[in-house]
Design an enzyme around this catalytic site. Structure first.
Site, mmCIF file in Angstrom:
data_model
loop_
_atom_site.group_PDB
_atom_site.id
_atom_site.type_symbol
_atom_site.label_atom_id
_atom_site.label_comp_id
_atom_site.label_asym_id
_atom_site.label_seq_id
_atom_site.Cartn_x
_atom_site.Cartn_y
_atom_site.Cartn_z
ATOM 1 N N CYS A 63 -19.218 14.956 6.757
ATOM 2 C CA CYS A 63 -19.812 13.635 6.986
ATOM 3 C C CYS A 63 -21.319 13.854 7.080
ATOM 4 C CB CYS A 63 -19.214 12.930 8.207
ATOM 5 S SG CYS A 63 -19.531 13.680 9.811
ATOM 6 N N ASP A 106 -16.540 11.280 4.485
ATOM 7 C CA ASP A 106 -16.879 9.858 4.451
ATOM 8 C C ASP A 106 -17.951 9.683 3.361
ATOM 9 O OD1 ASP A 106 -19.264 10.716 5.537
ATOM 10 O OD2 ASP A 106 -19.188 9.431 7.317
ATOM 11 N N HIS A 141 -8.743 37.813 21.073
ATOM 12 C CA HIS A 141 -8.937 36.526 20.389
ATOM 13 C C HIS A 141 -7.624 35.763 20.285
ATOM 14 C CE1 HIS A 141 -13.043 37.430 19.779
ATOM 15 N NE2 HIS A 141 -12.832 38.416 18.918
ATOM 16 N N THR A 150 -23.427 14.216 9.610
ATOM 17 C CA THR A 150 -23.790 15.276 10.551
ATOM 18 C C THR A 150 -22.729 16.358 10.672
ATOM 19 O OG1 THR A 150 -22.713 14.053 12.321
ATOM 20 C CG2 THR A 150 -25.074 13.652 12.009
#
Ligand code: RB5
Length: 142
Positions: A64, A7, A133, A66
């Site tokens: 973005c 963004d 995993h 955060t």
């Protein structure tokens, strides 16, 4: 092919990451945003996540402010394992343990130097393929 998107909050860091990928000779597709004008992060996170989930791109990188909004959004797409990383240890571990296919970064959290190291770690670390995993990843969805 790497899918990359951000963004407005991640736009400047995305430019630095793309320049870095150019230097490394790694192919990428930029899914926007294309300026620092305010925009909505889910639009770009969805585009990158769909490109990876659909097999158009092998890995994705989302940025973005955060890293949180894009990671929440990307992880809504079936088949996406998006990891928000603020350090190289996490980037390595999420590749080895979670076979993460999308990296999320917070441009207001990490500086560009660390961000590029995280990107390199994420792109260069293979999945361990350890049975435990593989089993745990298969339990994530469904
Ligand atoms: C935009 O101001 C900011 O909310 C966005 O970049 C991101 O941090 C959302 O999670």
């Amino acid at each position: 092919m790497i899918a990359i998107g951000s963004d407005h909050g991640g736009y400047a860091l995305k430019q630095e990451i793309m320049a870095h990928l150019d230097k490394r000779g790694l192919a990428y597709r930029d899914y926007g945003t294309y300026s620092e004008a305010s925009c909505d992060y889910p639009v770009y996170a969805k585009a990158v996540a769909k490109a990876v989930a659909g097999g158009e791109c092998e890995r994705g990188i989302l940025i973005c402010g955060t890293g949180i909004g894009v990671s929440i959004t990307a992880n809504k797409q079936p088949g996406i394992r998006c990891a928000l990383c603020g350090d190289c240890f996490s980037a390595q571990a999420t590749r080895e343990h979670n076979d993460a296919n999308v990296l999320a970064l917070g441009a207001r959290v990490v500086g560009p130097g660390l961000a590029l190291m995280i990107v390199d770690t994420f792109l260069d670390t293979p999945f361990s393929n350890d049975q435990r995993h593989v089993r745990r990843i298969s339990q994530i969805e469904g």
